[in-house]
Design a protein around this motif. Structure first.
Motif, mmCIF file in Angstrom:
data_model
loop_
_atom_site.group_PDB
_atom_site.id
_atom_site.type_symbol
_atom_site.label_atom_id
_atom_site.label_comp_id
_atom_site.label_asym_id
_atom_site.label_seq_id
_atom_site.Cartn_x
_atom_site.Cartn_y
_atom_site.Cartn_z
ATOM 1 N N LYS A 92 0.828 -1.214 0.000
ATOM 2 C CA LYS A 92 0.000 0.000 0.000
ATOM 3 C C LYS A 92 0.863 1.265 0.000
ATOM 4 C CE LYS A 92 -4.020 -2.151 0.735
ATOM 5 N NZ LYS A 92 -4.876 -2.395 -0.436
ATOM 6 N N THR A 93 0.289 2.329 -0.561
ATOM 7 C CA THR A 93 0.933 3.646 -0.504
ATOM 8 C C THR A 93 0.380 4.380 0.711
ATOM 9 O OG1 THR A 93 1.151 3.681 -2.891
ATOM 10 C CG2 THR A 93 1.326 5.805 -1.774
ATOM 11 N N VAL A 94 1.271 4.917 1.517
ATOM 12 C CA VAL A 94 0.869 5.534 2.780
ATOM 13 C C VAL A 94 1.406 6.963 2.841
ATOM 14 C CG1 VAL A 94 1.059 5.414 5.298
ATOM 15 C CG2 VAL A 94 0.909 3.302 3.957
ATOM 16 N N THR A 95 0.585 7.892 3.307
ATOM 17 C CA THR A 95 1.059 9.266 3.525
ATOM 18 C C THR A 95 0.813 9.645 4.985
ATOM 19 O OG1 THR A 95 1.093 11.508 2.612
ATOM 20 C CG2 THR A 95 -1.069 10.465 2.831
ATOM 21 N N TRP A 96 1.505 10.696 5.433
ATOM 22 C CA TRP A 96 1.483 11.088 6.840
ATOM 23 C C TRP A 96 0.884 12.473 6.987
ATOM 24 C CZ3 TRP A 96 1.728 10.162 11.838
ATOM 25 C CH2 TRP A 96 2.194 11.141 12.734
ATOM 26 N N HIS A 97 -0.122 12.600 7.838
ATOM 27 C CA HIS A 97 -0.643 13.925 8.208
ATOM 28 C C HIS A 97 -0.041 14.293 9.553
ATOM 29 C CE1 HIS A 97 -3.220 17.155 9.552
ATOM 30 N NE2 HIS A 97 -3.647 16.425 10.551
ATOM 31 N N GLU B 290 5.356 11.631 1.089
ATOM 32 C CA GLU B 290 5.082 12.845 1.875
ATOM 33 C C GLU B 290 4.058 13.683 1.112
ATOM 34 O OE1 GLU B 290 6.525 13.694 4.847
ATOM 35 O OE2 GLU B 290 6.001 15.819 4.980
ATOM 36 N N MET B 291 3.016 14.108 1.783
ATOM 37 C CA MET B 291 2.010 14.942 1.092
ATOM 38 C C MET B 291 2.435 16.415 1.133
ATOM 39 S SD MET B 291 -1.226 15.520 3.651
ATOM 40 C CE MET B 291 -1.401 13.989 4.539
ATOM 41 N N GLU C 22 2.448 20.132 2.182
ATOM 42 C CA GLU C 22 2.017 20.800 3.418
ATOM 43 C C GLU C 22 1.438 19.807 4.429
ATOM 44 O OE1 GLU C 22 0.597 25.075 2.906
ATOM 45 O OE2 GLU C 22 -0.327 24.047 1.209
ATOM 46 N N ALA C 23 2.197 18.753 4.704
ATOM 47 C CA ALA C 23 1.726 17.711 5.617
ATOM 48 C C ALA C 23 1.419 18.279 6.999
ATOM 49 C CB ALA C 23 2.775 16.608 5.734
ATOM 50 N N ASP C 24 2.032 19.410 7.352
ATOM 51 C CA ASP C 24 1.832 19.971 8.694
ATOM 52 C C ASP C 24 0.695 20.987 8.750
ATOM 53 O OD1 ASP C 24 2.978 22.047 7.295
ATOM 54 O OD2 ASP C 24 4.431 22.564 8.841
ATOM 55 N N ARG C 25 -0.045 21.125 7.649
ATOM 56 C CA ARG C 25 -1.142 22.080 7.648
ATOM 57 C C ARG C 25 -2.317 21.534 8.469
ATOM 58 N NH1 ARG C 25 -5.451 23.865 5.057
ATOM 59 N NH2 ARG C 25 -5.501 26.079 4.562
ATOM 60 N N CYS C 26 -2.951 22.422 9.218
ATOM 61 C CA CYS C 26 -4.069 22.052 10.095
ATOM 62 C C CYS C 26 -5.193 21.381 9.297
ATOM 63 C CB CYS C 26 -4.610 23.321 10.760
ATOM 64 S SG CYS C 26 -5.995 23.030 11.864
ATOM 65 N N CYS C 27 -5.812 20.333 9.875
ATOM 66 C CA CYS C 27 -6.919 19.651 9.202
ATOM 67 C C CYS C 27 -8.252 20.327 9.492
ATOM 68 C CB CYS C 27 -6.962 18.182 9.606
ATOM 69 S SG CYS C 27 -7.455 17.920 11.330
ATOM 70 N N GLY C 28 -8.265 21.267 10.459
ATOM 71 C CA GLY C 28 -9.488 22.020 10.724
ATOM 72 C C GLY C 28 -10.387 21.418 11.794
ATOM 73 N N ALA D 96 -7.402 17.512 -0.548
ATOM 74 C CA ALA D 96 -6.753 17.685 -1.850
ATOM 75 C C ALA D 96 -5.280 17.266 -1.773
ATOM 76 C CB ALA D 96 -6.872 19.134 -2.319
ATOM 77 N N ALA D 97 -4.633 17.612 -0.668
ATOM 78 C CA ALA D 97 -3.220 17.256 -0.507
ATOM 79 C C ALA D 97 -3.056 15.740 -0.393
ATOM 80 C CB ALA D 97 -2.640 17.944 0.725
ATOM 81 N N ILE D 98 -3.980 15.104 0.338
ATOM 82 C CA ILE D 98 -3.914 13.646 0.495
ATOM 83 C C ILE D 98 -4.139 12.976 -0.858
ATOM 84 C CG2 ILE D 98 -5.063 11.632 1.534
ATOM 85 C CD1 ILE D 98 -5.767 13.502 3.942
ATOM 86 N N THR D 99 -5.168 13.465 -1.567
ATOM 87 C CA THR D 99 -5.503 12.879 -2.857
ATOM 88 C C THR D 99 -4.336 13.007 -3.842
ATOM 89 O OG1 THR D 99 -7.761 13.576 -2.387
ATOM 90 C CG2 THR D 99 -7.326 12.826 -4.615
#
Lengths: 459, 426
Positions: free
Chosen positions: B319-324, B353-354, B356-362, B384-387
């Motif tokens: 699997k492809t994995v990204t980090w928030h 790495e996505m 702006e991985a450190d941007r707030c999710c809200g 959008a960044a995850i996608t």
């Protein structure tokens, strides 16, 4: 106070959610990045289109309501403060980047686009827009044009006016003017567009901007040099410029803000030093390497320490420290008087020496920083406006520093504009006939003087 | 207007005065990006609070609304050349507001009465989960469209189901390593409310992973809510102290307290700054705060586990994995590299790495209840960044972020799974 029917009309034009009248909302538009000027508007409106801007201006003209255009409000001239109350027209919701065109080397933006966002969009296309005022993270493109902004990179690349190809402007009577275009050359009639560049919101509201953009430099190199006294740093700048190398940036900070460089440069060399030069050369990798070498050689003549950043991360740390200067110095005293003079480059060292002498005479702390490569200084006098006696001496000192700059063939403001901060000096810095002509132009474009009243010249 | 006292704000007067209005906070503020209003951003909020202290503004509903419109993501403070700790100022302002105006229902009931009573809180959660099962049809997978028990919280969110069995009901208070594995450490495990009631599987995974690495895990029965929604979100310091006292006591005598929730960890590290009103509390909170470690920080920095110690569970191979990166993990706790080190060590997954991985999710806890629409807009940028990474799985270090990411991805019809980083591990 603006009467309710007018507020209702603003709501009809821009939508209720784009008209603010609550006290806390008005308070948020009563200031800019200066520290002495404040004034509450009576209403704030945030239009989305040129047509809305036109209708708002027509209304303000008809009812003779003062209207102050505002973007990010990061200016340091007092220029966006609604000193006569009335309406503040905020462009931050007109924030579309309409086009970035690699073939034309041009871009079209709305006035509310934040400079940093614009730069990011250009970077994705391998392009860049050189003006880089320190307020890049908040300032908007309309303000960049209306203030004819500068910044460090202007040494090599010039200021905003060299990049404006076309403008859409709404005049006080609500006419939408299209000026210029997207071509790099355009000799059609008077350069009317240039009237609005640097007009500080007094002649019209800029609603669309066509800009010339450049291919981003392929490489860059940052050099840091530490100097035992301020004037020898100035002499080194003169040497570099005279050597036919044109760095992208030559920046100077004095020891008031060395704190920001601690950890980046050895304490032993900072301890004895008075000033730091930050130099960036850019272009093709081969040119950059050769120019960097020559800059290092020239710096080594007078500097106690010269360093070349080994990678981008190291370079970024130096530039971050430079960017923090204004906040750092601002936090050192309750009041700071920040100037923006620009002197011919051959007189840099002399200007510094004479200014320091005046600061000693008036016994006030003086800090120098600025875009020394183009002779643009931000001398800052640290004071406290609550201490009348000290503050008076500080103001006297600043006035004399301005006189020194003018007597050396310099100008009152390199990049901040006049606004409120410098209007009392305008008479001695500008030909009286030119001031008269400005007023006549103002009468033609804004006969009822509704646009950003009370700015640039004293009534 | 007579000047009113603002005791909490007074503590942060230096921060309040440090701001020079330079505007470095503007373009990166998630609220400003959506609203484009001066009052959205740190600089504007600081000016409003200065005017409040000067007596030129009052604590009107409009003013309270402005103070609440902040996710406390700390991006402004990170970018501030004057190092103004804006989130602390806003938290203090909220506390002064609550002291003067009180909390509105249902928050007053939930925060003051329910959260400090862990057992009862658990039973209430259980009760609501039964109700929810009676009233709403079961949806596929672990996500359901349901109104969660915190009344207003739902608003049509896709939120995870309440677990049939809570963590504390399914594991003993002390979990030693299996036979034959020598004990290297004994740690306390602070399982936040989300792990306890909603993601108990995560808690079990963490305990079993630690056990296999030679760690005895203690899950004190007497621990409670970390207090983040109470004293940081709503500004209720008095209730915050009751929770803080209980937690500090629950972990006495232990060297490390590990957490799987960045928000809980940073809130508990904030006890001394916001809640210490006596010398005793100051000391107790300080020594408690020093013990707290995010799970990834503990595994990488304290245990110094080698890359081979981390293996992806077979079901995730290929699997492809990204980090928030949660705000509370990166900008508050300074834990940035550790989770990425773990992800890079997993041979059988592809880590991307996505942007702006450190941007707030809200999410920001109660913020997303007060301002659901705004919260959704902020989340849309994260989606959008995850996608953009094409990831099958997004992992993070905060169950709060998990809820927000799962909700936002589901709303946009994405199949990307949301998990805690520890759930990836074998």
């Amino acid at each position: 106070m603006i009467e309710k029917p007018i507020i209702d009309e603003l709501c009809r034009i821009a939508g209720r959610e784009n008209v603010l009248t609550a006290k806390e909302e008005l308070t948020a538009y009563s200031y800019d990045a200066t520290n002495l000027w404040r004034h509450l508007p009576d209403a704030v409106v945030l239009p989305h289109t040129s047509e809305e801007v036109a209708r708002i201006l027509r209304l303000a003209s008809e009812k003779r309501i003062p209207l102050t255009p505002r973007g990010g409000g990061t200016n340091v001239s007092g220029g966006s403060i609604p000193v006569r109350g009335g309406i503040v027209l905020v462009t931050t919701r007109m924030n579309r980047i309409i086009e970035v065109n690699r073939t034309n080397l041009s871009a079209t933006v709305e006035p509310g686009v934040v400079l940093q966002d614009f730069q990011a969009a250009l970077a994705r296309e391998g392009l860049f827009f050189p003006p880089d005022p320190q307020s890049f993270a908040g300032c908007t493109m309309g303000g960049v044009v209306a203030e004819n902004s500068g910044g460090p990179s202007c040494l090599k690349y010039g200021v905003t006016k060299q990049y404006v190809l076309g403008l859409e402007v709404v005049t006080a009577d609500g006419r939408i003017l299209k000026l210029g275009g997207v071509t790099p050359k355009n000799r059609t009639g008077y350069e009317l567009m240039m009237l609005f560049v640097g007009s500080e919101g007094t002649l019209g509201v800029i609603t669309k901007i066509n800009l010339r953009v450049l291919p981003a430099p392929k490489a860059s190199q940052t050099i840091v040099a530490v100097f035992g006294d301020v004037a020898t740093a100035g002499e080194t700048v003169t040497d570099i410029i005279a050597s036919s190398i044109l760095p992208a940036k030559v920046e100077f900070v004095d020891n008031w803000t060395f704190d920001k460089f601690r950890g980046l440069l050895p304490d032993s060399s900072l301890k004895r030093a008075q000033g730091i030069l930050l130099i960036q050369v850019d272009g093709l990798p081969e040119t950059v390497a050769a120019e960097a070498k020559e800059v290092v050689r020239l710096c080594q003549r007078r500097a106690s320490e010269v360093r070349v950043a080994q990678d981008k991360a190291e370079a970024d740390r130096y530039w971050q420290a430079r960017k923090a200067h204004f906040s750092d110095i601002s936090s050192r005293a309750p009041t700071i008087v920040n100037e923006d003079v620009c002197v011919p480059r051959e007189h840099i060292a002399e200007f510094i020496r004479l200014s320091q002498e005046r600061a000693r005479y008036y016994d006030v702390p003086l800090s120098f920083a600025g875009h020394v490569g183009d002779g643009n200084f931000h001398p800052v006098v640290l004071t406290d406006s609550r201490n009348r006696e000290h503050y008076t001496r500080a103001v006297k000192c600043v006035e004399e520093i301005i006189d020194i700059a003018l007597s050396l063939g310099g100008v009152l403001s390199g990049e901040h504009g006049i606004g409120l901060e410098k209007q009392r000096f305008l008479k001695k810095a500008m030909d009286p006939a030119a001031i008269e002509l400005m007023k006549k132009i103002k009468d033609v474009l804004d006969p009822h003087h509704i646009l950003n009243p009370g700015k640039i010249w004293e009534d | 207007m007579a000047r009113e006292p603002f005791p909490q704000l007074e503590k942060f007067r230096a921060d309040l005065e440090r701001c020079t209005k330079c505007g470095f906070c503007m373009s990166s503020c998630p609220i400003y990006q959506e609203e484009r209003l001066e009052s959205s951003v740190a600089r504007g909020k600081i000016m409003l609070i200065r005017e409040l202290l000067a007596g030129n503004l009052s604590l009107s509903n409009g003013m309270a609304d402005k103070l609440n419109r902040c996710t406390l993501c700390r991006t402004c403070a990170q970018n501030c050349p004057a190092q103004t700790e804006v989130p602390a100022v806003i938290t203090a302002a909220r506390a002064d507001k609550v002291a003067k105006k009180g909390l509105s229902f249902p928050y007053s009931f939930i925060f003051r009465w329910l959260l400090p009573r862990r057992r009862l809180f658990g039973r209430t959660v259980r009760l609501f989960s039964w109700l929810e099962r009676l009233l709403f049809p079961r949806a596929s997978g672990t996500l359901r469209h349901l109104p969660f028990f915190l009344t207003a919280l739902g608003k049509g969110r896709h939120i995870p189901q309440v677990a049939p069995e809570f963590l504390r009901e399914s594991v003993p208070e002390v979990s030693p390593p299996p036979q034959g594995v020598p004990v290297r450490y004994t740690v306390g495990y602070f399982s936040g409310c989300m792990t306890d009631f909603v993601f108990p599987g995560l808690g079990k995974k963490i305990i079993s992973f630690l056990n296999r690495q030679g760690v005895t895990v203690i899950l004190p029965e007497s621990q409670g809510c970390c207090g983040a929604p109470v004293f940081l979100g709503a500004g209720d310091l008095a209730t915050g102290r009751r929770l803080a006292d209980a937690n500090a006591r629950a972990f006495e005598g232990l060297d490390y307290v590990i957490t799987d929730c960045a928000t809980c960890a940073s809130a508990m590290k904030d006890y001394p700054r916001f809640l210490a009103d006596t010398k005793e509390r100051e000391e107790s909170y300080r020594s408690f705060a020093m013990k707290i470690r995010d799970i990834t920080e503990f595994l990488v920095d304290i245990m110094k586990l080698p890359p081979e110690a981390f293996r992806a569970s077979p079901e995730f191979h290929g699997k492809t994995v990204t980090w928030h990166e949660p705000c509370h993990l990166g900008r508050y706790l300074g834990v940035k590299e550790q989770p990425r080190r773990i992800l890079k060590a997993l041979k059988d997954i592809k880590y991307v790495e996505m942007p702006e991985a450190d941007r707030c999710c809200g999410m920001a806890g109660t913020f997303s209840i007060h301002f659901y629409e705004l919260s959704r807009k902020i989340a849309a940028k994260k989606v959008a960044a995850i996608t953009a990474t094409g990831a099958d799985i997004v992992v993070t270090g905060c169950p709060g972020c998990q809820v927000q990411l799962a909700d936002s991805l589901a709303l946009q019809g994405s199949n990307t799974r949301v998990m805690h980083i520890m759930e990836l591990l074998e």
